[in-house]
Scaffold this motif. Structure first.
Motif, PDB file in Angstrom:
ATOM      1  N   ALA A   1       0.808  -1.120  -0.089  1.00  0.00           N
ATOM      2  CA  ALA A   1       0.131  -0.054   0.059  1.00  0.00           C
ATOM      3  C   ALA A   1       0.745   1.122   0.053  1.00  0.00           C
ATOM      4  O   ALA A   1       0.576   1.998  -0.674  1.00  0.00           O
ATOM      5  CB  ALA A   1      -0.699   0.061   1.195  1.00  0.00           C
ATOM      6  N   CYS A   2       1.803   1.165   0.807  1.00  0.00           N
ATOM      7  CA  CYS A   2       2.835   2.257   1.025  1.00  0.00           C
ATOM      8  C   CYS A   2       3.643   2.459  -0.563  1.00  0.00           C
ATOM      9  O   CYS A   2       3.763   3.725  -0.963  1.00  0.00           O
ATOM     10  CB  CYS A   2       3.926   2.376   1.892  1.00  0.00           C
ATOM     11  SG  CYS A   2       3.319   2.227   3.547  1.00  0.00           S
ATOM     12  N   ALA A   3       3.785   1.335  -1.144  1.00  0.00           N
ATOM     13  CA  ALA A   3       4.488   1.503  -2.624  1.00  0.00           C
ATOM     14  C   ALA A   3       3.865   2.154  -3.551  1.00  0.00           C
ATOM     15  O   ALA A   3       4.113   2.923  -4.402  1.00  0.00           O
ATOM     16  CB  ALA A   3       4.938   0.119  -2.936  1.00  0.00           C
ATOM     17  N   MET A   4       2.219   1.690  -3.635  1.00  0.00           N
ATOM     18  CA  MET A   4       1.578   2.217  -4.259  1.00  0.00           C
ATOM     19  C   MET A   4       1.378   3.609  -4.068  1.00  0.00           C
ATOM     20  O   MET A   4       1.344   4.709  -4.891  1.00  0.00           O
ATOM     21  CB  MET A   4       0.133   1.840  -4.075  1.00  0.00           C
ATOM     22  CG  MET A   4      -0.946   2.262  -4.973  1.00  0.00           C
ATOM     23  SD  MET A   4      -2.601   1.339  -4.802  1.00  0.00           S
ATOM     24  CE  MET A   4      -3.150   1.550  -3.241  1.00  0.00           C
ATOM     25  N   LEU A   5       1.418   4.376  -2.697  1.00  0.00           N
ATOM     26  CA  LEU A   5       1.365   5.817  -2.413  1.00  0.00           C
ATOM     27  C   LEU A   5       2.619   6.488  -2.980  1.00  0.00           C
ATOM     28  O   LEU A   5       2.615   7.596  -3.389  1.00  0.00           O
ATOM     29  CB  LEU A   5       1.174   6.005  -0.864  1.00  0.00           C
ATOM     30  CG  LEU A   5      -0.214   5.675  -0.418  1.00  0.00           C
ATOM     31  CD1 LEU A   5      -0.161   5.709   1.191  1.00  0.00           C
ATOM     32  CD2 LEU A   5      -1.045   6.750  -0.909  1.00  0.00           C
ATOM     33  N   VAL A   6       3.785   5.573  -3.037  1.00  0.00           N
ATOM     34  CA  VAL A   6       4.991   6.364  -3.434  1.00  0.00           C
ATOM     35  C   VAL A   6       4.855   6.642  -4.897  1.00  0.00           C
ATOM     36  O   VAL A   6       5.153   7.608  -5.368  1.00  0.00           O
ATOM     37  CB  VAL A   6       6.146   5.420  -3.177  1.00  0.00           C
ATOM     38  CG1 VAL A   6       7.563   5.722  -4.024  1.00  0.00           C
ATOM     39  CG2 VAL A   6       6.497   5.298  -1.724  1.00  0.00           C
ATOM     40  N   ALA A   7       4.370   5.457  -5.532  1.00  0.00           N
ATOM     41  CA  ALA A   7       4.030   5.781  -7.027  1.00  0.00           C
ATOM     42  C   ALA A   7       3.253   6.749  -7.496  1.00  0.00           C
ATOM     43  O   ALA A   7       3.487   7.864  -8.279  1.00  0.00           O
ATOM     44  CB  ALA A   7       3.667   4.542  -7.760  1.00  0.00           C
ATOM     45  N   LEU A   8       1.889   7.055  -6.687  1.00  0.00           N
ATOM     46  CA  LEU A   8       1.144   8.089  -7.059  1.00  0.00           C
ATOM     47  C   LEU A   8       1.553   9.325  -6.496  1.00  0.00           C
ATOM     48  O   LEU A   8       1.412  10.495  -7.156  1.00  0.00           O
ATOM     49  CB  LEU A   8      -0.196   7.691  -6.512  1.00  0.00           C
ATOM     50  CG  LEU A   8      -1.064   6.221  -6.841  1.00  0.00           C
ATOM     51  CD1 LEU A   8      -2.000   6.034  -6.074  1.00  0.00           C
ATOM     52  CD2 LEU A   8      -1.305   6.744  -8.294  1.00  0.00           C
ATOM     53  N   GLY A   9       2.325   9.577  -5.449  1.00  0.00           N
ATOM     54  CA  GLY A   9       2.871  10.626  -4.876  1.00  0.00           C
ATOM     55  C   GLY A   9       3.779  11.232  -5.779  1.00  0.00           C
ATOM     56  O   GLY A   9       3.788  12.570  -5.909  1.00  0.00           O
ATOM     57  N   TYR A  10       4.770  10.493  -6.136  1.00  0.00           N
ATOM     58  CA  TYR A  10       5.726  11.107  -7.002  1.00  0.00           C
ATOM     59  C   TYR A  10       5.288  11.563  -8.178  1.00  0.00           C
ATOM     60  O   TYR A  10       5.440  12.448  -8.884  1.00  0.00           O
ATOM     61  CB  TYR A  10       7.010   9.946  -7.230  1.00  0.00           C
ATOM     62  CG  TYR A  10       8.066  10.329  -7.922  1.00  0.00           C
ATOM     63  CD1 TYR A  10       8.999  11.282  -7.420  1.00  0.00           C
ATOM     64  CD2 TYR A  10       8.209  10.191  -9.350  1.00  0.00           C
ATOM     65  CE1 TYR A  10       9.986  11.989  -8.110  1.00  0.00           C
ATOM     66  CE2 TYR A  10       9.150  10.785 -10.049  1.00  0.00           C
ATOM     67  CZ  TYR A  10       9.964  11.664  -9.702  1.00  0.00           C
ATOM     68  OH  TYR A  10      11.180  12.124 -10.306  1.00  0.00           O
ATOM     69  N   LEU A  11       4.017  10.739  -8.890  1.00  0.00           N
ATOM     70  CA  LEU A  11       3.347  11.083 -10.016  1.00  0.00           C
ATOM     71  C   LEU A  11       2.927  12.524 -10.103  1.00  0.00           C
ATOM     72  O   LEU A  11       3.001  13.250 -10.879  1.00  0.00           O
ATOM     73  CB  LEU A  11       2.346  10.023 -10.427  1.00  0.00           C
ATOM     74  CG  LEU A  11       1.659  10.352 -11.781  1.00  0.00           C
ATOM     75  CD1 LEU A  11       2.511  10.621 -13.101  1.00  0.00           C
ATOM     76  CD2 LEU A  11       0.623   9.241 -12.141  1.00  0.00           C
ATOM     77  N   PHE A  12       2.014  12.784  -8.723  1.00  0.00           N
ATOM     78  CA  PHE A  12       1.448  14.071  -8.824  1.00  0.00           C
ATOM     79  C   PHE A  12       2.608  15.284  -8.470  1.00  0.00           C
ATOM     80  O   PHE A  12       2.339  16.422  -9.128  1.00  0.00           O
ATOM     81  CB  PHE A  12       0.562  13.927  -7.697  1.00  0.00           C
ATOM     82  CG  PHE A  12      -0.627  13.291  -7.841  1.00  0.00           C
ATOM     83  CD1 PHE A  12      -1.790  13.808  -8.800  1.00  0.00           C
ATOM     84  CD2 PHE A  12      -1.155  12.199  -7.184  1.00  0.00           C
ATOM     85  CE1 PHE A  12      -2.826  13.165  -9.277  1.00  0.00           C
ATOM     86  CE2 PHE A  12      -2.313  11.473  -7.485  1.00  0.00           C
ATOM     87  CZ  PHE A  12      -3.240  11.988  -8.449  1.00  0.00           C
ATOM     88  N   SER A  13       3.550  14.924  -8.016  1.00  0.00           N
ATOM     89  CA  SER A  13       4.496  15.721  -7.641  1.00  0.00           C
ATOM     90  C   SER A  13       5.356  16.085  -8.811  1.00  0.00           C
ATOM     91  O   SER A  13       5.815  17.281  -9.357  1.00  0.00           O
ATOM     92  CB  SER A  13       5.630  15.376  -6.732  1.00  0.00           C
ATOM     93  OG  SER A  13       6.527  14.412  -7.313  1.00  0.00           O
ATOM     94  N   VAL A  14       5.277  15.427  -9.929  1.00  0.00           N
ATOM     95  CA  VAL A  14       5.839  15.629 -11.062  1.00  0.00           C
ATOM     96  C   VAL A  14       4.980  16.453 -12.131  1.00  0.00           C
ATOM     97  O   VAL A  14       5.612  17.148 -12.725  1.00  0.00           O
ATOM     98  CB  VAL A  14       6.197  14.199 -11.842  1.00  0.00           C
ATOM     99  CG1 VAL A  14       6.803  14.666 -13.507  1.00  0.00           C
ATOM    100  CG2 VAL A  14       7.636  13.665 -11.008  1.00  0.00           C
ATOM    101  N   VAL A  15       3.630  15.945 -12.160  1.00  0.00           N
ATOM    102  CA  VAL A  15       2.943  16.712 -13.117  1.00  0.00           C
ATOM    103  C   VAL A  15       2.349  18.024 -12.662  1.00  0.00           C
ATOM    104  O   VAL A  15       1.681  19.014 -13.284  1.00  0.00           O
ATOM    105  CB  VAL A  15       1.826  15.717 -13.708  1.00  0.00           C
ATOM    106  CG1 VAL A  15       2.381  14.699 -14.230  1.00  0.00           C
ATOM    107  CG2 VAL A  15       0.854  15.579 -12.318  1.00  0.00           C
ATOM    108  N   ALA A  16       2.434  18.202 -11.394  1.00  0.00           N
ATOM    109  CA  ALA A  16       1.750  19.555 -10.649  1.00  0.00           C
ATOM    110  C   ALA A  16       2.536  20.622 -11.011  1.00  0.00           C
ATOM    111  O   ALA A  16       3.710  20.512 -10.856  1.00  0.00           O
ATOM    112  CB  ALA A  16       1.730  19.231  -9.259  1.00  0.00           C
ATOM    113  N   THR A  17       1.930  21.700 -11.319  1.00  0.00           N
ATOM    114  CA  THR A  17       2.333  23.049 -11.364  1.00  0.00           C
ATOM    115  C   THR A  17       2.287  24.266 -10.235  1.00  0.00           C
ATOM    116  O   THR A  17       3.218  24.855 -10.182  1.00  0.00           O
ATOM    117  CB  THR A  17       1.797  23.508 -12.754  1.00  0.00           C
ATOM    118  OG1 THR A  17       0.659  23.687 -12.719  1.00  0.00           O
ATOM    119  CG2 THR A  17       2.218  22.913 -14.138  1.00  0.00           C
ATOM    120  N   ASP A  18       1.345  23.818  -9.388  1.00  0.00           N
ATOM    121  CA  ASP A  18       1.012  24.500  -8.365  1.00  0.00           C
ATOM    122  C   ASP A  18       1.926  24.018  -7.381  1.00  0.00           C
ATOM    123  O   ASP A  18       2.314  22.826  -7.025  1.00  0.00           O
ATOM    124  CB  ASP A  18      -0.629  24.113  -7.945  1.00  0.00           C
ATOM    125  CG  ASP A  18      -0.629  25.039  -6.701  1.00  0.00           C
ATOM    126  OD1 ASP A  18      -0.972  26.364  -7.051  1.00  0.00           O
ATOM    127  OD2 ASP A  18      -0.457  24.392  -5.571  1.00  0.00           O
TER     128      ASP A  18
END
Length: 686
Positions: free
Chosen positions: A38-55
């Motif tokens: 579950a944490c590995a899944m959050l790692v993948a999604l968290g990093y993805l949002f940090s990369v695509v986020a402009t705010d």
């Protein structure tokens, strides 16, 4: 960037599926691994949002979730690795996990505060970078990295300790785990410390891949490896030669023992089953190649004249389609008693110990047979004739017991037949036929006598070994009850001492034994219980040897003090029986043979069904015989008076069911009169 987003979402989806499957395992390992996934899944999604986020704020919040998830994932991974190994003391494991959990909580708190107050890391806008922002780490972020690296090192140590203690066949999965962790750390280090190497942090892919790998190896690969290794070890260490041929009759595989019998040049796909059977002289024993069979023979093995038991088995699937053929050759040279042709006791024990827990045909009936006075026969006529007498008994057993019976020889002439799925009545008839044939055999002008005893196990999972042992023990008790046998010298001495102390006649004892045995047969008691009951009839008052004669023979009423001394004979008898291995089986019954159904007896005031059944039978039989026969101080009562007394005391002094059965026995079998038994011998052969 599109490809990276696709891979990140795909990895998160795989993590979600693996998370559900791991959680379904419903054990501690499964739950810990599910948390790490579950944490590995959050790692993948968290990093993805940090990369695509402009705010800036959303990017900072997603990054903190990404960093914090790594902390928690590593703690759960460490706990999972600890749960896999027993090489660490439980307290050490607990405190290490607790320590890192506390440190991770502190780190997570700092990281989650960071988007609101940048105390750990800040970010620099970088329009030329695939990710819109690059890292500007501070001291607390360096501490976060240090905690992660320490956790990784501890995980590596735990795994390496596991590798050191694991069998070589299982070490591959642990080496792969170590390699995966090292690659993940290396890729992450390149991203952090040499930014130009990777524009994005690809280590998150390895986080997820490692979690999925751990799940697959733990819950799929490890059990299969264990099963395969176990099968290989068992296959090569059976102590018997195993040959497998495929459905076309081609040679497939053989174990180490088989390869000693089959030359290497024949171990190939071109070697056929029919050729194997013909060359080794086995084909003539197999009537139908499509049916299982078992036989003994001497295969045509160069330089060997050993006898083997051959198990020929056709392997089929659930649709009865032939999958192949298996032949198992067992060297019987040291497993067969040369005198009788029966299994040796050790071979028999090993055979059925291997089958422990397997389903066998019910009921299991064991019949133990033994020659009377074999020691005297050996002394008078010589051991060769004694051996010949044993062979006569063995041949009679093979002749009369049903096909498929397992025969084994225990000590001396103690021979046991074990019948699976046979009716006890049928086995008793077989035993009766054996006794008759041996008794009628012309043998050196000596009449041979055989005693037998049966044991039956009709439980859901019957034990062949325990049933055979029970039959042997029941026979030992019967032989001890035979006053003409050498085994009964101790018993004869004790019985004579009891009669001299109590004034009880031998005829009374024999009558009591005969009637009690008739009752035991009606109640369906086993041979073991019947022999124990006969022993109890003989020695239930053995404790009276410790009571003064003036009390035993006092014509008048006993005083209170004398009565207490008299009652102590049950306890004294119990102590005498407990001191002898042969008599210990009836010690409890000797102690309680004066208990009453209403609880007014002694010494323990037992009531109802708490009183042993043999005591309840003895109470009725002994009382009836004492009332109907003359004593020094009174005349015997008529049979009708004695039976009425039993009816009157039924439910108070005596067990109502036993009394009712006794009365039925006396009514139904009018030809049986206990008063006529007198000095007749106890029927020890039935």
């Amino acid at each position: 960037m599109t490809l990276f987003i696709f891979f990140s979402v795909a990895i998160a989806a795989v993590d979600a599926v693996t998370l559900v499957m791991s959680a379904r395992q419903r054990d501690r390992d499964g739950r810990l691994l599910a948390c790490a996934i579950a944490c590995a899944m959050l790692v993948a999604l968290g990093y993805l949002f940090s990369v695509v986020a402009t705010d800036y704020f959303l990017m900072s919040l997603a990054s903190s979730i990404y960093f914090a998830s790594i902390d928690i994932m590593l703690v759960f991974t460490l706990a999972y690795f600890f749960s896999m190994t027993d090489q660490w003391r439980s307290k050490v494991r607990f405190w290490l996990v607790a320590l890192f959990a506390v440190l991770a909580c502190v780190d997570v708190t700092i990281l989650l505060v960071n988007p609101f107050n940048e105390i750990a890391i800040s970010y620099v806008y970088n329009p030329d970078h695939l990710a819109h922002y690059s890292y500007n780490p501070k001291f607390l972020y360096i501490c976060h990295l240090g905690l992660c690296y320490v956790l990784v090192v501890v995980c590596m140590v735990v795994i390496m300790v596991k590798v050191a203690h694991a069998p070589s066949v299982f070490r591959g999965r642990y080496f792969a785990t170590i390699a995966g962790v090292l690659v993940t750390v290396f890729v992450n280090a390149l991203f952090l410390y040499i930014p130009r190497t990777f524009m994005l942090d690809y280590s998150l892919i390895f986080y997820s891949v490692m979690c999925v790998y751990l799940y697959l190896t733990e819950f799929f690969d490890a059990p299969r490896r264990m099963l395969a290794a176990t099968h290989e070890i068992i296959f090569d260490n059976l102590g018997r030669a195993v040959f497998l041929f495929d459905y076309e009759g081609r040679y497939a595989i053989s174990n180490n023992d088989a390869q000693r019998l089959l030359p290497e040049e024949k171990r190939n796909r071109h070697y056929r089953l029919r050729r194997f059977l013909d060359e080794y002289g086995l084909g003539e024993h197999i009537k139908n190649p499509n049916e299982d069979c078992t036989f003994r023979c001497k295969p045509n093995i160069e330089g060997s004249a050993k006898t083997y038991r051959v198990d020929y088995q056709v392997l089929k699937d659930n649709r009865s389609r032939v999958l192949g053929t298996m032949l198992v050759l067992v060297d019987t040279t040291m497993r067969i008693d040369l005198l009788t042709g029966f299994h040796t006791k050790n071979a028999f024990d090993q055979e059925f110990d291997m089958r422990r827990g397997r389903i066998v045909e019910r009921p299991v009936v064991a019949c133990a047979c033994d020659l009377n006075n074999l020691a005297n026969l050996n002394a008078k006529l010589g051991r060769d004739l004694g051996d010949e007498a044993i062979r006569v008994v063995a041949d009679a057993m093979v002749k009369h017991f049903p096909p498929g019976t397992y025969f084994t020889r225990h000590d001396e002439a103690n021979l046991v037949a074990v019948c699976l799925g046979a009716a006890p009545k049928q086995v008793r008839e077989c035993a009766k036929a054996v006794r008759a044939e041996v008794r009628d055999a012309a043998f050196a002008n000596v009449r041979l006598e055989v005693q037998t005893a049966l044991a039956v196990d009709d439980s859901d999972v019957p034990s062949v070994l325990q049933t055979a042992r029970t039959a042997v023990e029941a026979l030992r008790l019967r032989k001890m009850l035979d006053f003409d046998a050498a085994h009964s010298s101790l018993l004869s001495s004790l019985a004579m001492t009891q009669r001299q102390s109590d004034g009880e006649t031998e005829a009374h004892v024999r009558r009591t034994r005969a009637v009690a045995d008739r009752m035991a047969q009606r109640l369906g008691m086993s041979d073991w219980d019947r022999s124990s009951l006969a022993l109890l009839c003989l020695l239930h008052d053995i404790g009276k040897v410790g009571v003064p004669l003036e009390i035993l023979n006092k014509p008048g009423k006993l005083s209170d003090q004398e009565w207490e001394i008299m009652k102590s004979h049950t306890t004294k008898g119990y102590m005498i029986a407990q001191a002898s291995e042969e008599l210990s089986v009836i010690a409890d019954c000797i102690l309680h043979h004066h208990e009453r159904w209403d609880g007014q007896g002694y010494p323990d005031g037992l009531a109802g069904a708490d009183i042993p059944l043999m005591c309840r039978i003895l109470a009725v039989v002994d009382t009836y015989d004492a009332m109907t026969h003359d004593r020094v101080y009174r005349k015997g009562a008529p049979k009708e008076v004695a039976l009425q007394e039993l009816r009157d005391c039924s439910g108070t002094q005596f067990d109502p069911a036993v009394v009712a059965d006794f009365l039925h026995m006396m009514d139904e079998d009018m030809s049986f009169d206990a008063s006529l038994v007198g000095d007749q011998a106890y029927d020890r052969s039935e």
